[in-house]
Scaffold this active site. Sequence first.
Site, short mmCIF file in Angstrom:
data_model
loop_
_atom_site.label_atom_id
_atom_site.label_comp_id
_atom_site.label_asym_id
_atom_site.label_seq_id
_atom_site.Cartn_x
_atom_site.Cartn_y
_atom_site.Cartn_z
N HIS A 277 44.00 72.92 60.49
CA HIS A 277 42.96 72.55 61.08
C HIS A 277 42.16 73.65 61.85
CE1 HIS A 277 45.10 68.27 60.39
NE2 HIS A 277 43.92 68.74 59.02
N ARG B 264 53.48 62.95 55.18
CA ARG B 264 53.69 64.28 55.31
C ARG B 264 55.83 64.53 56.35
NH1 ARG B 264 48.41 67.59 56.10
NH2 ARG B 264 48.56 68.31 53.86
N ASN C 26 32.51 71.94 51.72
CA ASN C 26 33.98 72.12 51.41
C ASN C 26 34.27 71.44 49.78
OD1 ASN C 26 36.41 71.06 52.07
ND2 ASN C 26 36.11 70.21 53.60
#
Length: 399
Positions: free
Chosen positions: A180, A241, A7
């Site tokens: 996600h 956020r 990742n």
Amino acid sequence: MKILVLNCGSSSLKYQIINMENKEVMCKGLCERIGIEGSQLTHKVPGKEDFVQVEAMPDHKRAVEMVMAALTDAEHGVLKSVDEIDAIGHRVLHGGQKFTKSIIVNDEVKAAIRECFDLGPLHNPANLMGIEACEAAMPGKPNVAVFDTSFGMGMEPKAYTYAIPIEYLEKYSVRRYGFHGTSHDYVCHRAIEFAGLDPKNAKVIVCHLGNGASISASIGGVCVDTSMGLTPLEGLIMGTRSGDLDPAIVQYICNKEGKDVNEMLNILNKKSGVLGMSGGVSSDFRDIEKAAEEGNQKAATALEAFRYRVAKYIGAYAAAMNGVDCICFTAGVGENDKGTRKAICDQYLGYLGVKIDDARNDVRGKETLISADDSKVKVLLLPTNEELKIAMDTEALVK
Ligand code: ADP
């Protein structure tokens, strides 16, 4: 089969080696500050002390070389040679509209990842660098791209089309993608197995509540709707956020404060959420809860608003699917915070027949049925495992 899962972020690289015979993580690690002064690799093998190596990593290629060396190190390694790695699974943020599932990387796939740089400006270039670094370090080994957006490709036009002039979808692919996806995909399928639900028709809502938070509705493992949009900014209130808001707020504050759109987007992404609502207490939900308990009213409102937003989405998604069989909680907050799970279910979901069993809910990070036996909807705590899902997709493609 042994799979290396990667990742890559713009200045970081996380990795795991997963042995697919027993799904065991043989080792995992992190390269930090790639391309910045002070880069270091931390390599963790279960039952051993962490191996930390401070060395310049000018780019991802060098980082991958250092990972290869750590994996095969005589003292800290877990492999005799990198030949033991059968394939590499890469998390790729954005697959645009092209990729509905994971795929073996070839030149065409790399070109498509490049075409999505605009849509994932921070992640896609790093993801591609990771792929190219692996191609250079392990020539001939299959690389598989697992897209965070694939799961959202299950949505129908009524769920993914924004109510703006259609030319923006046609010209620029502006639509809901959702993120996600690897987590939602893994958890909703795991829910079907764990709770013995009908694999074709189970109506499942997954609440991925971490620092980044999103929620999805799926029927038989196919995404019906999900809360993040063109970017991860839409939907739930998150650590930093804002999630959903009236887009006219952007112009209003720009005019009041002499800011431009880019500055506002930075505020909405990095300085909003529970951090902003609490007046700067923290983006970490543990700190928010502590402050709320100590009487900080702004933190208390932030926490309540966070839970309220999750509940509103659950109601909306129950309507979108005309029912719900199972609600799952996952990620940092979802897996660890029994108070948030209970508040969401008890305060807002009674009308759906949701009933939490307090003794069962007194659990962290373990697959558990937390609803009462007479609850009309099964409620589960299911730890997410994006790395395992990436490894499973990789294995399935290269087998
Ligand atoms: P991400 O992957 O988006 O960074 P995680 O899924 O790791 O996020 O979740 C991190 C969040 O989980 C943090 O805000 C942290 O405070 C929260 N968290 C972890 N444990 C608890 C807990 N016991 N109670 C409340 N929140 C928790």
